[in-house]
Design an enzyme around this catalytic site. Structure first.
Site, PDB file in Angstrom:
ATOM      1  N   LYS A   1       0.805  -1.218   0.000  1.00 51.58           N
ATOM      2  CA  LYS A   1       0.000   0.000   0.000  1.00 51.58           C
ATOM      3  C   LYS A   1       0.839   1.270   0.000  1.00 51.58           C
ATOM      4  CE  LYS A   1      -4.226  -1.764   0.204  1.00 51.58           C
ATOM      5  NZ  LYS A   1      -5.215  -1.518  -0.866  1.00 51.58           N
TER       6      LYS A   1
ATOM      7  N   SER B   1       1.423  -9.827  -0.618  1.00 48.77           N
ATOM      8  CA  SER B   1       1.122  -8.401  -0.588  1.00 48.77           C
ATOM      9  C   SER B   1       1.386  -7.725   0.746  1.00 48.77           C
ATOM     10  CB  SER B   1      -0.338  -8.169  -0.976  1.00 48.77           C
ATOM     11  OG  SER B   1      -1.208  -8.880  -0.107  1.00 48.77           O
TER      12      SER B   1
ATOM     13  N   GLU C   1      -9.705   5.997   3.145  1.00 49.13           N
ATOM     14  CA  GLU C   1     -10.477   4.919   3.738  1.00 49.13           C
ATOM     15  C   GLU C   1      -9.533   3.749   3.978  1.00 49.13           C
ATOM     16  OE1 GLU C   1      -9.337   3.106   0.275  1.00 49.13           O
ATOM     17  OE2 GLU C   1     -10.023   5.175   0.469  1.00 49.13           O
TER      18      GLU C   1
END
Length: 398
Positions: free
Chosen positions: A91, A380, A113
Site C-alpha cells: 500500500k 502483498s 479509507e
C-alpha cells in the site's frame, strides 16, 4: 491484450468511468489533469523513484519458497516480498505516489479509507513524511479487529474516524471519505487505496503499483532466465494484483490468477467473491462487478480478512475477467487460515490474511503442476496485524 486502457473517459472496455455527483466532477477532472501532467515529468518520476528506494526500501526481494515448493511437490514457487516494504505491505507505493500528486496540487489535508488498516497506516506514514494533516475513515467493525493498525495510525499523527453506518466495514468507509471530500475539496485530497472508484483512481493506483510487476519481471528473468508460467495474487479492490499483473499483460503464456475471499459460503452476506456472486453495475463511482441484490442494492460481505471484504472489484479486473486474460477464483476463510499457518511454519514468513488467500490457492494447484512450472505468489503484506484474528479463529475452530 491492448495496453492503452483506460480510454479518454476512464473506461476499461465496458467498465470504469466516472459516475459521481456534479460536486465531485470538477475535482476529479483537476486530479486527472494534474496526474497526467506530472506523470510525464522526469523530475516527478525521479522523486517518486527516490522515495521508493530510500523511504519504502524498494526493490523488494523475489524469494524462492524452497520448503513450500518441496512440501507441495509440484510447481517451483517464488514469493514477491511486498511484506518487506516499509509499513509492511504494498500500500505504501500508492500512498507515496498520491501524496506527491497532492502536494504538487497544493493540498494540505489528506483523507483516506481503510479496511485491514494497511492503507490507512501507509497513508498516515506518507502524510507524516510530508507534514500533511491526515484523516482516516475506517469501519467500526474493522477497527475492532485491527486494533494494532488503528494504534499505529494514531501514533503517526492521523485522526481515525469510526464509521458506524451500514455494514461498518470498508464500503461504508469509502462512502464517508467521499462525503468528506465533497465538503472539503479546496484543501483536501482523497487518497483512495485501491485500483477502483471513479477515473482517474484505477489508472493512477495501477501506475503507482506497477513497480511490483516491473521488479518481479526483471527478477524472475535474472534467476530463471524465463518468464513465470503463472502469477497468483489476492484480489480485494485489486491493487496488489493489478500491480504485478501489469508487467505481464502481453505475455499470453503467463497465466494471471486473482484470488477473492470465499468467506464461509458463496451465499449472500457470507463472502466477497464478486466474480462468483456479483454482476455488473454502477457502484461508488465506477461501473464494475459488485455484489448486489435483485433491487441493485449492495449486499453485505464477509471475509476473515478485513482487506478483502469489499463489495466491488476494480474495473480493470472486470475487463481482464471478461477477456479471459486473467482467471478469478476464491478460497474460504478456513483455507486462508490454513495457508497462513503453513507459510509461517515452512518459510518463516507470517503473511497477511489477504496474501494467505493467494497462498491457499497456490497450495491447491501447485501439486498438479510439474516441477518445471514457475509460479510467483505476490505476498502483498505481512501478518502482524492479523495475529489477534488468527488467535480468535483458531480458538473458535478447534
Amino acid at each position: 491484450m491492448k495496453s492503452n486502457y483506460p480510454d479518454a473517459h476512464g473506461f476499461y472496455g465496458d467498465y470504469g468511468g466516472r459516475f459521481v455527483p456534479d460536486t465531485l466532477m470538477a475535482p476529479l477532472i483537476a486530479l486527472e489533469k494534474a496526474y497526467n501532467e506530472l506523470s510525464q515529468r522526469q523530475e516527478f518520476q525521479d522523486e517518486f523513484a527516490s522515495l521508493l528506494k530510500n523511504f519504502v526500501g524498494r526493490e523488494t526481494p523475489l524469494q524462492h519458497a524452497r520448503r513450500l515448493s518441496e512440501h507441495l511437490n509440484g510447481a517451483k514457487i517464488y514469493l514477491k516480498r511486498e511484506d518487506l516494504a516499509h509499513t509492511g505491505a504494498h500500500k505504501i507505493n500508492n500512498a507515496i505516489g498520491q501524496i506527491l500528486v497532492a502536494r504538487h496540487m497544493g493540498k494540505t489535508r489528506i483523507i483516506a479509507e481503510t479496511g485491514a488498516g494497511q492503507h490507512g497506516v501507509a497513508t498516515a506514514t506518507a502524510a507524516a513524511q510530508f507534514g500533511l494533516k491526515c484523516v482516516i475513515y475506517m469501519g467500526a467493525d474493522d477497527m475492532a479487529r485491527q486494533e494494532m493498525n488503528v494504534f499505529r495510525m494514531r501514533l503517526l499523527g492521523a485522526e481515525v474516524v469510526p464509521v458506524t453506518s451500514g455494514s461498518r466495514t470498508l464500503k461504508d468507509a469509502v462512502s464517508e471519505a467521499m462525503r468528506d471530500w465533497v465538503s472539503n475539496i479546496a484543501d483536501t485530497h482523497y487518497l483512495l487505496g485501491s485500483a477502483l472508484g471513479p477515473h482517474p483512481y484505477p489508472l493512477m493506483v495501477r501506475d503507482f503499483q506497477s513497480v511490483i510487476g516491473r521488479e518481479a519481471r526483471v527478477q524472475i528473468l535474472e534467476v530463471e532466465n524465463r518468464l513465470p508460467d503463472s502469477i497468483v495474487a489476492c484480489v480485494g479492490g485489486g491493487s496488489n494484483a493489478i500491480g504485478i499483473f501489469s508487467a505481464f499483460m502481453g505475455d499470453e503464456k503467463t497465466a494471471l490468477i486473482g484470488v477473492e475471499a470465499g468467506g464461509t459460503a458463496i451465499k449472500p452476506g457470507e463472502h466477497a467473491a464478486r466474480f462468483s456472486g456479483g454482476t455488473p453495475g454502477v457502484f461508488q463511482g465506477m461501473k464494475t462487478y459488485f455484489l448486489q441484490n435483485a433491487d441493485g442494492q449492495a449486499e453485505n460481505t464477509h471475509s476473515v480478512s478485513a482487506g478483502l471484504d469489499y463489495t466491488a472489484v476494480g474495473p480493470e479486473h472486470a475487463l481482464l475477467h471478461d477477456l479471459k486474460r486473467a482467471q478469478y477464483t476464491h478460497v474460504s476463510d478456513a483455507e486462508a487460515v490454513s495457508a497462513f499457518h503453513l507459510l509461517a511454519k515452512l518459510e518463516g514468513i507470517i503473511p497477511a490474511l489477504e496474501s494467505s488467500h493467494a497462498v491457499a490457492h497456490a497450495c491447491k494447484i501447485a501439486g498438479k503442476l510439474g516441477p518445471s512450472h514457475l509460479m510467483i505468489i505476490n505476498l502483498s503484506g505481512r501478518g502482524d496485524k492479523d495475529i489477534g484474528i488468527i488467535q480468535k479463529y483458531d480458538g473458535e475452530h478447534k
